[in-house]
Structure formats: C-alpha cells, structure tokens
Write a protein that holds these residues in place. Structure first.
Motif, PDB file in Angstrom:
ATOM      1  N   ALA A  29       0.864  -1.184   0.000  1.00  0.00           N
ATOM      2  CA  ALA A  29       0.000   0.000   0.000  1.00  0.00           C
ATOM      3  C   ALA A  29       0.893   1.222   0.000  1.00  0.00           C
ATOM      4  O   ALA A  29       1.903   1.272   0.709  1.00  0.00           O
ATOM      5  CB  ALA A  29      -0.926   0.003   1.212  1.00  0.00           C
ATOM      6  N   PHE A  30       0.519   2.270  -0.773  1.00  0.00           N
ATOM      7  CA  PHE A  30       1.449   3.372  -1.012  1.00  0.00           C
ATOM      8  C   PHE A  30       0.669   4.654  -1.262  1.00  0.00           C
ATOM      9  O   PHE A  30      -0.536   4.636  -1.497  1.00  0.00           O
ATOM     10  CB  PHE A  30       2.334   3.067  -2.230  1.00  0.00           C
ATOM     11  N   THR A  31       1.400   5.783  -1.219  1.00  0.00           N
ATOM     12  CA  THR A  31       0.827   7.076  -1.585  1.00  0.00           C
ATOM     13  C   THR A  31       1.247   7.433  -3.006  1.00  0.00           C
ATOM     14  O   THR A  31       2.143   6.806  -3.586  1.00  0.00           O
ATOM     15  CB  THR A  31       1.273   8.169  -0.602  1.00  0.00           C
ATOM     16  N   ASP A  32       0.606   8.477  -3.550  1.00  0.00           N
ATOM     17  CA  ASP A  32       0.796   8.763  -4.977  1.00  0.00           C
ATOM     18  C   ASP A  32       2.197   9.267  -5.305  1.00  0.00           C
ATOM     19  O   ASP A  32       2.572   9.301  -6.477  1.00  0.00           O
ATOM     20  CB  ASP A  32      -0.251   9.769  -5.458  1.00  0.00           C
ATOM     21  N   GLY A  33       2.989   9.687  -4.308  1.00  0.00           N
ATOM     22  CA  GLY A  33       4.350  10.133  -4.602  1.00  0.00           C
ATOM     23  C   GLY A  33       5.218   9.055  -5.210  1.00  0.00           C
ATOM     24  O   GLY A  33       6.225   9.350  -5.846  1.00  0.00           O
ATOM     25  N   LEU A  34       4.832   7.764  -5.017  1.00  0.00           N
ATOM     26  CA  LEU A  34       5.621   6.670  -5.560  1.00  0.00           C
ATOM     27  C   LEU A  34       5.405   6.492  -7.059  1.00  0.00           C
ATOM     28  O   LEU A  34       6.315   6.073  -7.776  1.00  0.00           O
ATOM     29  CB  LEU A  34       5.264   5.368  -4.826  1.00  0.00           C
ATOM     30  N   VAL A  35       4.216   6.828  -7.561  1.00  0.00           N
ATOM     31  CA  VAL A  35       3.880   6.488  -8.951  1.00  0.00           C
ATOM     32  C   VAL A  35       3.493   7.698  -9.793  1.00  0.00           C
ATOM     33  O   VAL A  35       3.462   7.599 -11.032  1.00  0.00           O
ATOM     34  CB  VAL A  35       2.734   5.460  -8.977  1.00  0.00           C
ATOM     35  N   GLU A  36       3.179   8.837  -9.174  1.00  0.00           N
ATOM     36  CA  GLU A  36       2.668   9.969  -9.936  1.00  0.00           C
ATOM     37  C   GLU A  36       3.818  10.868 -10.390  1.00  0.00           C
ATOM     38  O   GLU A  36       4.692  11.230  -9.608  1.00  0.00           O
ATOM     39  CB  GLU A  36       1.687  10.761  -9.077  1.00  0.00           C
ATOM     40  N   ARG A  37       3.790  11.241 -11.674  1.00  0.00           N
ATOM     41  CA  ARG A  37       4.797  12.132 -12.246  1.00  0.00           C
ATOM     42  C   ARG A  37       4.101  13.178 -13.119  1.00  0.00           C
ATOM     43  O   ARG A  37       3.080  12.899 -13.752  1.00  0.00           O
ATOM     44  CB  ARG A  37       5.809  11.351 -13.110  1.00  0.00           C
ATOM     45  N   ARG A  38       4.673  14.380 -13.134  1.00  0.00           N
ATOM     46  CA  ARG A  38       4.092  15.443 -13.960  1.00  0.00           C
ATOM     47  C   ARG A  38       4.134  15.052 -15.435  1.00  0.00           C
ATOM     48  O   ARG A  38       5.129  14.540 -15.940  1.00  0.00           O
ATOM     49  CB  ARG A  38       4.875  16.747 -13.760  1.00  0.00           C
TER      50      ARG A  38
ATOM     51  N   LEU B 191       1.456   3.299 -12.246  1.00  0.00           N
ATOM     52  CA  LEU B 191       0.995   2.062 -11.623  1.00  0.00           C
ATOM     53  C   LEU B 191       1.535   0.839 -12.359  1.00  0.00           C
ATOM     54  O   LEU B 191       1.931  -0.156 -11.731  1.00  0.00           O
ATOM     55  CB  LEU B 191      -0.532   2.031 -11.592  1.00  0.00           C
ATOM     56  N   GLY B 192       1.560   0.920 -13.679  1.00  0.00           N
ATOM     57  CA  GLY B 192       2.119  -0.188 -14.445  1.00  0.00           C
ATOM     58  C   GLY B 192       3.595  -0.379 -14.179  1.00  0.00           C
ATOM     59  O   GLY B 192       4.097  -1.509 -14.107  1.00  0.00           O
ATOM     60  N   ARG B 193       4.337   0.741 -14.023  1.00  0.00           N
ATOM     61  CA  ARG B 193       5.763   0.650 -13.717  1.00  0.00           C
ATOM     62  C   ARG B 193       5.988  -0.021 -12.359  1.00  0.00           C
ATOM     63  O   ARG B 193       6.869  -0.873 -12.208  1.00  0.00           O
ATOM     64  CB  ARG B 193       6.363   2.049 -13.752  1.00  0.00           C
ATOM     65  N   LEU B 194       5.162   0.357 -11.368  1.00  0.00           N
ATOM     66  CA  LEU B 194       5.263  -0.272 -10.051  1.00  0.00           C
ATOM     67  C   LEU B 194       4.943  -1.757 -10.133  1.00  0.00           C
ATOM     68  O   LEU B 194       5.651  -2.593  -9.559  1.00  0.00           O
ATOM     69  CB  LEU B 194       4.303   0.423  -9.076  1.00  0.00           C
ATOM     70  N   GLN B 195       3.874  -2.104 -10.845  1.00  0.00           N
ATOM     71  CA  GLN B 195       3.468  -3.506 -10.941  1.00  0.00           C
ATOM     72  C   GLN B 195       4.566  -4.350 -11.594  1.00  0.00           C
ATOM     73  O   GLN B 195       4.891  -5.442 -11.123  1.00  0.00           O
ATOM     74  CB  GLN B 195       2.169  -3.601 -11.731  1.00  0.00           C
ATOM     75  N   GLN B 196       5.167  -3.831 -12.644  1.00  0.00           N
ATOM     76  CA  GLN B 196       6.207  -4.573 -13.344  1.00  0.00           C
ATOM     77  C   GLN B 196       7.452  -4.753 -12.475  1.00  0.00           C
ATOM     78  O   GLN B 196       8.006  -5.856 -12.374  1.00  0.00           O
ATOM     79  CB  GLN B 196       6.576  -3.841 -14.641  1.00  0.00           C
TER      80      GLN B 196
ATOM     81  N   ASP C  78       6.245  13.684  -1.332  1.00  0.00           N
ATOM     82  CA  ASP C  78       6.588  12.686  -0.317  1.00  0.00           C
ATOM     83  C   ASP C  78       5.996  11.329  -0.699  1.00  0.00           C
ATOM     84  O   ASP C  78       5.007  11.237  -1.426  1.00  0.00           O
ATOM     85  CB  ASP C  78       6.056  13.097   1.053  1.00  0.00           C
ATOM     86  N   THR C  79       6.625  10.279  -0.182  1.00  0.00           N
ATOM     87  CA  THR C  79       6.173   8.922  -0.477  1.00  0.00           C
ATOM     88  C   THR C  79       6.137   8.108   0.798  1.00  0.00           C
ATOM     89  O   THR C  79       7.104   8.102   1.569  1.00  0.00           O
ATOM     90  CB  THR C  79       7.110   8.232  -1.487  1.00  0.00           C
ATOM     91  N   ALA C  80       5.023   7.427   1.024  1.00  0.00           N
ATOM     92  CA  ALA C  80       4.901   6.465   2.117  1.00  0.00           C
ATOM     93  C   ALA C  80       4.465   5.138   1.511  1.00  0.00           C
ATOM     94  O   ALA C  80       3.581   5.090   0.658  1.00  0.00           O
ATOM     95  CB  ALA C  80       3.885   6.932   3.154  1.00  0.00           C
ATOM     96  N   ILE C  81       5.113   4.053   1.925  1.00  0.00           N
ATOM     97  CA  ILE C  81       4.762   2.723   1.428  1.00  0.00           C
ATOM     98  C   ILE C  81       4.885   1.744   2.586  1.00  0.00           C
ATOM     99  O   ILE C  81       5.820   1.834   3.393  1.00  0.00           O
ATOM    100  CB  ILE C  81       5.665   2.303   0.234  1.00  0.00           C
ATOM    101  N   ALA C  82       3.918   0.831   2.703  1.00  0.00           N
ATOM    102  CA  ALA C  82       3.935  -0.184   3.746  1.00  0.00           C
ATOM    103  C   ALA C  82       3.574  -1.522   3.121  1.00  0.00           C
ATOM    104  O   ALA C  82       2.788  -1.588   2.170  1.00  0.00           O
ATOM    105  CB  ALA C  82       2.943   0.161   4.865  1.00  0.00           C
TER     106      ALA C  82
END
Length: 549
Positions: A489-498, A506-511, A539-543
């Motif tokens: 589970a994560f916040t959008d800072g991990l996957v969101e880019r301008r 999301l696809g990059r994270l999944q792969q 910022d990014t939070a992931i657990a």
C-alpha cells in the motif's frame, strides 16, 4: 534662513546615527521571528483546542450512543413483564417466576425490585414483590398520580428516589394495547455516593462523565459519575437522550489529551524551535554584519554567505525530517504468520512537513490493520491534520470499529470548506490465519497484491476522500489471498509524475515489484529507490504485509 537650515539638519543627524548603528536588521529579525513564532504557536494551540473540543463532542456522542442502545432493554423487559401479567390475569406465582431472573444477582439482574400493582387501586399497595421492598411503598401518596400517568402513557414512566440514603430509580409500565388493570413497577439501585469508577477495559477510560436524570443537570438529579466530584470542571461536552417520559443528560470531560500527547506538546515544540531559529537567525545576521564590516574581498564574503545559507537550509531540512518521522510509528507490530515493513521518503524540494503517513495497528494476535494516507498540502496544517487523523484511527480501532466505520467517523474531523484540506485514506484489515484481506478506501490508490510471480491491484469500492462530505459512507471488499502473498500500500508520490498518466506509474510499479521479489525489506528498499530515481518532489509512504504461510 537660519531656522530653516536647523530644521533640515535634524533628519540628516538621525540618518547619520542610523548609519553609525548598523544593528537595526538584527532587531528586525528578532521581532519578525518572534512574531511569526507567536503566530504559529497560537495557530497550533487553537487547532489543538478545536480538535480536542471536536473529539470530546464525538466521544460524548459515543457515550450517548451506548446508552441509547442499552436503554431499550429496560423498556422491553418492563413491556414483556406487563404483557405477561395481563395475559396471566395477574397470577402471582407465574409473575414471580417470570421476573425472578430480572432481579437475581447471580444472573446479573437488571433491577433491585420488581412488583405488580393494580392500576385501579394503587393505594392498596403491590400485589406481589420480587426482590427488595420498593421505595414507592414509602410514598403511597404518590401512587395514584404515578400509575395514572403510567396507564395513560405508552412509554416508560420514570420516578426518582435520588435523595434517599440508598437512592433508586423507579420505572412504571402498563400495557397500552389492553384494558387490563395491571401495571409493573421496578426499581434500580444506585451507588449511595453516585460514584462508579470506569472499568480498565472500558472504551471511555480517558473520560470523566456524569449521568443526570432530566434536561437540567444538578446535584439533585445526578444518577452516576466516574469523577471524584461534580459538577465536572474544565472543557466539557453534553448530550441528551430520550428515556421513557423524561430524558438522560450526559456530561463528559477529558482526563487528558484525546488526540495524544504530540498535538498537546506541538505548540511548545514550535515555540522552542521558533525561538531557537529566531535567535540563530539574529546571530547569523549579526555575524554577517560584522563580517561585512571587516570584509576586504566582496567575492569571499558572498561565498561565505552562500555557504552559511546552505548550512541553515540543511539544518531546517533536517528539523523538518526529524519532526516528520516523529509523527510516524517508531516500530511496526509483529503478528505470528505475518511480516511487516514500511518506508517513508521525503520530497527532495522544500523544508516543509508533508501529510503522507503509514501505520500498522495490532488489533489482536491474529489481525492487523494497515493504514496509508495522504493529506493535501504541506506544512504545519497538513502535519497537524495528519497527526489528528492517525491518532483518531488508533482511538476508533481501539474501540473495535471496523474500517468502514472508522472512515465514516474521520469524515467529521476534516472539512475542505473550513480548512481547505482533504485526505485520502486506505484501511486494510489483515487476517493472518484466515488469509483474508478487507479493503476500505476513501479516494486512495488501490494496493498491489503479489503472489507466485503475478500481481494485481485489489479492486474495492472507492469512497469520497475524507473532508469532502461530513456524511460520507464507506463499504469494504474482502478477498482471500494465496499463501505467501505480499501486499503493498502506497501514496501517490511513488507512482505519480508530472505530464504522465497515473496508469503509467501504476504499471511501472506492478512490473518492477513483480520481477524483483526477495525479502520484504529488500523489496520495499528497491521499489522506493528505483521508482524515485528521477527525484520526485512529492513525499512517499509505502507499507507492506507478507503472509508467511
């Protein structure tokens, strides 16, 4: 001419004095710094008090809800007893056997006394009494009017004996659907001093409360209290609930900070930090003035100032990161059969605190609640809101509330109309032995479930973000997970880019997460370092949770 020349000489003398005393900027820094610090401290204190008042009102309403759920059992017991008396024609033996469990102490009886009366001749006294003698028999002059009200009312009729040495509360009920002559009267015993200590396992051990009969609380109408003395002092809230032909009023005060010690101490932290930073800035200003007066080379001076500013920025950034991590859990709970791990990565730009957070709450030795959230905006307000939501989730989870109820209650704590803020929150209830996952989402990105070299985002009923609608309702989705599965589970800072679709991130994270497994700690470290290599300013939070079997 001489007079005019003297007038013009005055401002020139003042200007000369100003040039000879070059420390006005130091005074300005001190004044501005202290004013800003005072404003932040005042704002933090106001937010703390406002949040405490709101939490106190919410907790008081919770007490009222508990009473509202419990009070119908009294009326249902009285109604069933009255109906039984009418159906049996006032048979004494049958009546005594029927009400014995309601009085028996060993069975946890509701009443100290239950008696059967004839409505048409109450002055003759009770037909039969089970338990202690009713106090009503000591005030027979009251019985005709009391039973007349009881017969005319379709509700429970309440009568108080609160000023007696052994105080009691009486209840009368007659079956309204029949013309039978019988009425049931019961009395509950109250503590002589009205004091009842809160149980250690109670959900309200952090509150002092007092329960009054009627809508005008006073010492004469006090039923029971958890406080050593009444009336309750300090900040308090009240709620009134219907009770038969009258009402009950609950007053409550907090024994300590309801949102935790951190929000209470935050104004002091801000004040001390602000004063120290102000003194540091004033000292720095004084140092720059002295150096400028002594400088022989402008280029060397500018380089020194730039270096000093970089150091100050690094210190402030470090303070922000330290405070940010202080708002996150120091350690994650461990439940047999599960592994837990989490990471927090601050944005590379700015020194303000963010609103991203994660949390893992141990429900019992077989269940965990995984929480990931993101408060809009940055700075003190976002951090304060984040802390309030996090501690509120802990409080509601401690009460045994399910995730959908927790998110519904959180919707009353934040309002975009008043603060301009919203928050997305994901709650995942983890069952270690049953290998089930219950997801509840308030506008948050779906978590990723990885198993046997495959991964998929968990679908759920996504509700409104917290703060959009105070009356928002949420629902949960439960799925079974395969053995050895991993949940991220994560916040959008991990996957969101301008300039990029969120689906691409999301696809990059999944792969990447699927192709780079290993230990849970290694997986989170590689995911964060690889997906944030481009230097995201968010910022990014992931657990993560991993089932071991």
């Amino acid at each position: 001419m001489t007079s005019g020349a003297a007038v013009q000489d005055v401002p020139e003398a003042v200007q000369a004095d100003n040039r000879r005393w070059p420390y006005w900027s130091v005074v300005t820094v001190l004044v501005v710094g202290l004013l800003v610090t005072g404003g932040l401290v005042a704002t933090s204190a106001v937010l703390y008090r406002h949040n405490e008042n709101r939490l106190l009102k919410l907790r008081t309403r919770d007490i009222g809800s508990v009473l509202t759920a419990a009070l119908p059992t009294i009326q249902s017991s009285m109604a069933s007893t009255a109906a039984f008396a009418d159906a049996t024609g006032g048979n004494v033996k049958k009546f005594d056997r029927f009400v014995a469990p309601l009085v028996a102490r060993a069975a946890g009886g509701q009443f100290a006394s239950v008696s059967l009366w004839r409505v048409d001749h109450p002055e003759r006294g009770p037909i039969t009494v089970v338990g202690a003698p009713p106090m009503l028999t000591t005030a027979m002059a009251k019985t005709p009017a009391f039973f007349a009200r009881t017969k005319a009312s379709k509700k429970l009729t309440v009568l108080s004996f609160l000023n007696e040495r052994a105080p009691r509360l009486g209840y009368g009920f007659a079956e309204p659907a029949t013309a039978g002559p019988y009425a049931v009267y019961a009395e509950s015993a109250l503590p002589a001093n009205r004091y009842s200590a809160a149980q250690s396992n109670s959900s309200f051990t952090d509150l002092n409360y007092a329960l009054y009969l009627g809508t005008n609380p006073s010492n004469d109408t006090l039923l029971i209290t958890s406080a050593k003395s009444v009336p309750l002092s300090g900040r308090r809230a009240a709620v009134t609930i219907p009770f038969g032909n009258t009402a009950l009023t609950v007053r409550a005060t907090a024994r300590g900070p309801l949102a935790g010690s951190l929000p209470q101490k935050l104004p002091w932290v801000i004040g001390i930090a602000g004063v120290l930073l102000t003194l540091g800035a004033a000292a720095l200003t004084l140092r720059l003035i002295d150096r400028r007066a002594q400088a022989e080379d402008l280029a060397v001076q500018l380089e020194q100032v730039a270096e000093e500013n970089r150091r100050l920025y690094a210190e402030q950034h470090g303070i922000a990161q330290t405070l940010q991590h202080a708002l996150l859990p120091e350690a994650l709970p461990q439940v047999p059969g599960l592994q837990t791990s989490a990471r927090y990565e601050a944005g590379v730009e700015g020194i303000e605190i963010g609103g991203d957070w994660y949390d893992v709450i141990a429900i019992d030795d077989k269940h965990l609640m995984l929480v990931v959230g993101d408060v809009s905006g940055r700075g003190l307000r976002a951090a304060t809101t984040m802390a309030a939501l996090r501690y509120a989730i802990h409080a509601y989870a401690a009460q045994g509330d399910p995730p959908e109820t927790i998110l519904t209650k959180l919707s009353t704590l934040v309002s975009v109309k008043s603060t301009g803020q919203i928050a997305t929150v994901l709650c995942a209830l983890i069952d270690a032995d049953g290998r089930t996952l219950t997801i509840t989402s308030a506008g948050h990105l779906p978590p990723l479930l990885i198993s046997n070299g495959h991964s998929e985002f968990v679908d759920s009923n996504v509700g409104l973000p917290i703060g959009v609608d105070r009356h928002a309702a949420y629902s949960s989705a439960t799925i079974e997970v395969p053995p050895g599965a991993t949940l991220l589970a994560f916040t959008d800072g991990l996957v969101e880019r301008r300039g990029e679709s969120i689906d691409a991130g999301l696809g990059r994270l999944q792969q990447y997460a699927t192709s780079n497994n290993g230990t849970l700690d290694d997986l989170l470290t590689r995911v964060v370092s690889s997906l944030r290599h481009d230097g995201s300013d968010d910022d990014t939070a992931i657990a993560g949770i991993r089932w071991l079997k």
